[in-house]
Design an enzyme around this catalytic site. Structure first.
Site, PDB file in Angstrom:
ATOM      1  N   SER A  65      -0.926   3.980  -0.714  1.00 41.18           N
ATOM      2  CA  SER A  65       0.330   4.268  -0.014  1.00 41.18           C
ATOM      3  C   SER A  65       1.460   3.389  -0.533  1.00 41.18           C
ATOM      4  O   SER A  65       1.884   3.570  -1.656  1.00 41.18           O
ATOM      5  CB  SER A  65       0.216   4.196   1.505  1.00 41.18           C
ATOM      6  OG  SER A  65       1.324   4.871   2.079  1.00 41.18           O
ATOM      7  N   HIS A  70      12.995  -4.872   2.360  1.00 44.44           N
ATOM      8  CA  HIS A  70      14.444  -4.670   2.324  1.00 44.44           C
ATOM      9  C   HIS A  70      15.051  -5.956   2.858  1.00 44.44           C
ATOM     10  O   HIS A  70      14.681  -6.404   3.946  1.00 44.44           O
ATOM     11  CB  HIS A  70      14.861  -3.477   3.191  1.00 44.44           C
ATOM     12  CG  HIS A  70      14.126  -2.223   2.857  1.00 44.44           C
ATOM     13  ND1 HIS A  70      14.463  -1.424   1.789  1.00 44.44           N
ATOM     14  CD2 HIS A  70      13.045  -1.654   3.429  1.00 44.44           C
ATOM     15  CE1 HIS A  70      13.626  -0.404   1.735  1.00 44.44           C
ATOM     16  NE2 HIS A  70      12.754  -0.527   2.721  1.00 44.44           N
ATOM     17  N   CYS A  85      -3.771   3.751   3.305  1.00 42.17           N
ATOM     18  CA  CYS A  85      -4.679   4.806   3.738  1.00 42.17           C
ATOM     19  C   CYS A  85      -6.121   4.387   3.481  1.00 42.17           C
ATOM     20  O   CYS A  85      -6.404   3.680   2.516  1.00 42.17           O
ATOM     21  CB  CYS A  85      -4.398   6.086   2.957  1.00 42.17           C
ATOM     22  SG  CYS A  85      -2.716   6.677   3.139  1.00 42.17           S
TER      23      CYS A  85
END
Length: 123
Positions: A65, A70, A85
């Protein structure tokens, strides 16, 4: 081959992180890739973006995944997201490593289990 939809998703807000760490794209890229490796994930690609005048986004695309950050250096803030996952990768290892490098004054974390029907908050 049949794949499970089960996944672990950890979202983290970090406050009080040093400005210079949050504004250094190469530093963050290096440490996110290392964090992914430590967790047992397989890195497929890395995408980075520096913002003007400050801030960075690093997205590590994983076979399992993704891992992303940020940053808002002017607010000493970073938002981290790690979703994996299956059961072969442990995203908490990646998160723990990143937190140990960034050394925030304050941290808020949510852990979710996904892909089993209703999204389950594990906190």
């Amino acid at each position: 081959m049949e794949y499970s939809t089960f996944g672990k998703h950890i979202i983290v807000d970090l406050w009080g992180v040093d400005f210079s760490l949050l504004d250094d794209m190469y530093f963050l890229e290096h440490h996110l890739v290392h964090a992914a490796d430590l967790s047992g994930a397989h890195v497929l690609n890395v995408s980075t973006k520096e913002f003007d005048p400050h801030g960075v986004t690093v997205l590590v695309l994983l076979s399992e995944s993704h891992l992303s950050i940020h940053t808002y250096p002017e607010k000493n803030f970073a938002a981290i997201d790690c979703y994996t996952c299956g059961t072969t990768v442990e995203p908490q290892i990646a998160i723990d490593y990143i937190v140990s490098i960034l050394k925030p004054n304050e941290m808020h974390i949510k852990k979710l289990i996904r892909g089993i029907g209703e999204i389950v908050n594990t906190d």
